[in-house]
Design an enzyme around this catalytic site. Structure first.
Site, PDB file in Angstrom:
ATOM      1  N   SER A 168       0.764  -0.928   0.177  1.00 43.05           N
ATOM      2  CA  SER A 168       0.091  -0.032   0.038  1.00 43.05           C
ATOM      3  C   SER A 168       0.786   1.222  -0.150  1.00 43.05           C
ATOM      4  O   SER A 168       1.664   1.297  -0.961  1.00 43.05           O
ATOM      5  CB  SER A 168      -0.979  -0.199   1.239  1.00 43.05           C
ATOM      6  OG  SER A 168      -2.047   0.901   1.149  1.00 43.05           O
TER       7      SER A 168
ATOM      8  N   ASP B 209     -10.023  -3.215  -5.961  1.00 38.76           N
ATOM      9  CA  ASP B 209      -8.997  -2.212  -5.350  1.00 38.76           C
ATOM     10  C   ASP B 209      -8.919  -0.893  -5.962  1.00 38.76           C
ATOM     11  O   ASP B 209      -8.561  -0.920  -6.998  1.00 38.76           O
ATOM     12  CB  ASP B 209      -7.690  -2.844  -5.098  1.00 38.76           C
ATOM     13  CG  ASP B 209      -6.603  -2.176  -4.015  1.00 38.76           C
ATOM     14  OD1 ASP B 209      -7.015  -0.978  -3.722  1.00 38.76           O
ATOM     15  OD2 ASP B 209      -5.685  -2.547  -3.806  1.00 38.76           O
TER      16      ASP B 209
ATOM     17  N   HIS C 286      -8.276  -4.630  -1.515  1.00 44.17           N
ATOM     18  CA  HIS C 286      -6.882  -4.160  -1.004  1.00 44.17           C
ATOM     19  C   HIS C 286      -6.378  -4.673   0.230  1.00 44.17           C
ATOM     20  O   HIS C 286      -6.977  -5.090   1.094  1.00 44.17           O
ATOM     21  CB  HIS C 286      -7.124  -2.496  -0.739  1.00 44.17           C
ATOM     22  CG  HIS C 286      -5.859  -1.678  -0.610  1.00 44.17           C
ATOM     23  ND1 HIS C 286      -4.968  -1.519  -1.240  1.00 44.17           N
ATOM     24  CD2 HIS C 286      -5.631  -1.121   0.911  1.00 44.17           C
ATOM     25  CE1 HIS C 286      -4.044  -0.806  -0.849  1.00 44.17           C
ATOM     26  NE2 HIS C 286      -4.144  -0.553   0.488  1.00 44.17           N
TER      27      HIS C 286
END
Length: 318
Positions: free
Chosen positions: A159, A253, A283
């Site tokens: 991320s 995502d 995600h």
């Protein structure tokens, strides 16, 4: 039309029926604690690696770090990975990513150094980038002391940590400590949020467009900074000479297209890329490996991919 994997749907059904507050509707401390609570979904902890906590000096003081050595590491220098956790630059810690780092260590046969950089809103851009870069440099310069082969050192993250990792990898070209490979899990690589998937999956789950924008507002409030190559590696025009990459992403995502576009750009620049997109996954699904089978599979693919790239012998280009 893309649909969520059945295990993801089951996970969402099993969650509390009471709507969870949005990140901006709670104190930062509560938001961070909610992230720590997700560790319960990460799966069993592999106790086979040797773990020790220490600190790394950076330009603004020190940051906490955690080192993982695989079983029976011995005295032979091993490939290493500097790992940068995700959390939108606002939350995440050594503990939230402990299980993931253990798996990368054991399954890849790698020494992993996890770094806890400063978080927003207390520390804004480029604080996290500075800490991450300084920590990578320190690990590279002290590789032998950690049992790491300094010529086989990767940078990795998920991320927002993926953005930090990609930034270090790109900055290493031609100067600075060498980066042999970059590993990116569900990376958020564009602070301007220009990828189509940001709107396609604006409602998540697990990451929404609104939450992504909120995170960027806290860490990179200036629009000009967001367009920089450092904050948005995806906007880098020339990727020539970048390290080879392992990129793992989920299909459902908001930042799915960040991963896809970055992989395509690297490949177009002649860089070896191992890309894996998991159908129906949201995600940061590898952090939910305790309840999502594909999360565990993705970690294995990630660890072995990094191990392969780090153990390759490359012939220098004349």
């Amino acid at each position: 039309m893309s649909v969520l994997h059945a295990q993801v749907e089951q996970l969402l059904r099993s969650a509390s029926t009471r709507p969870a507050p949005q990140p901006w509707e709670m104190p930062i401390a509560a938001y961070r604690q909610a992230g720590e609570n997700l560790r319960a979904l990460s799966g069993p902890v592999d106790e086979r690696c040797t773990v020790d906590d220490f600190t790394i000096p950076v330009r603004e003081g020190v940051v906490a770090a955690r080192r993982y050595r695989p079983p029976a590491a011995g005295s032979t220098l091993l490939p290493g990975v500097v790992y940068l956790h995700g959390g939108g630059f606002v939350r995440g810690s050594l503990d939230t990513h402990d299980r993931l780092c253990r798996e990368v260590c054991v399954q890849g046969g790698l020494i992993v150094v996890s770094v806890a950089y400063r978080l927003a809103p207390e520390s804004r851009y480029p604080a996290a980038h500075d800490d991450a870069g300084d920590a990578f440099t320190w690990v590279s310069e002290h590789a032998d002391a950690s049992g790491i082969d300094g010529g086989s050192l990767a940078v990795a993250g998920d991320s927002s940590g993926g953005a930090l990792a990609a930034g270090i990898a790109l900055a290493s070209r031609g100067h600075g400590p060498p980066v042999k490979a970059q590993g990116l899990l569900c990376p958020a690589l564009d602070a301007t949020m220009s990828s189509d998937s940001v709107d396609r999956y604006a409602d998540g789950p697990f990451l929404t467009r609104a939450a992504l924008e909120w995170s960027y507002d806290l860490y990179v409030p200036d629009a000009d900074d967001r367009r920089s190559n450092l904050a948005s590696p995806l906007l880098t025009r020339d990727l020539t000479g970048a390290p080879p990459a392992v990129i793992v992403s989920g299909q459902i995502d908001p930042v799915a297209d960040d991963a896809r576009r970055y992989g395509e750009m690297l490949a177009a620049a002649g860089i070896e890329v191992r890309s894996h997109e998991y159908k129906g996954m949201p995600h940061s699904f590898p952090l939910l490996a305790g309840v999502l089978d594909d999360g565990g599979h993705a970690i294995t693919v990630f660890a072995r991919g990094l191990s392969d790239l780090l153990r390759q012998v490359r012939t220098p280009v004349p």
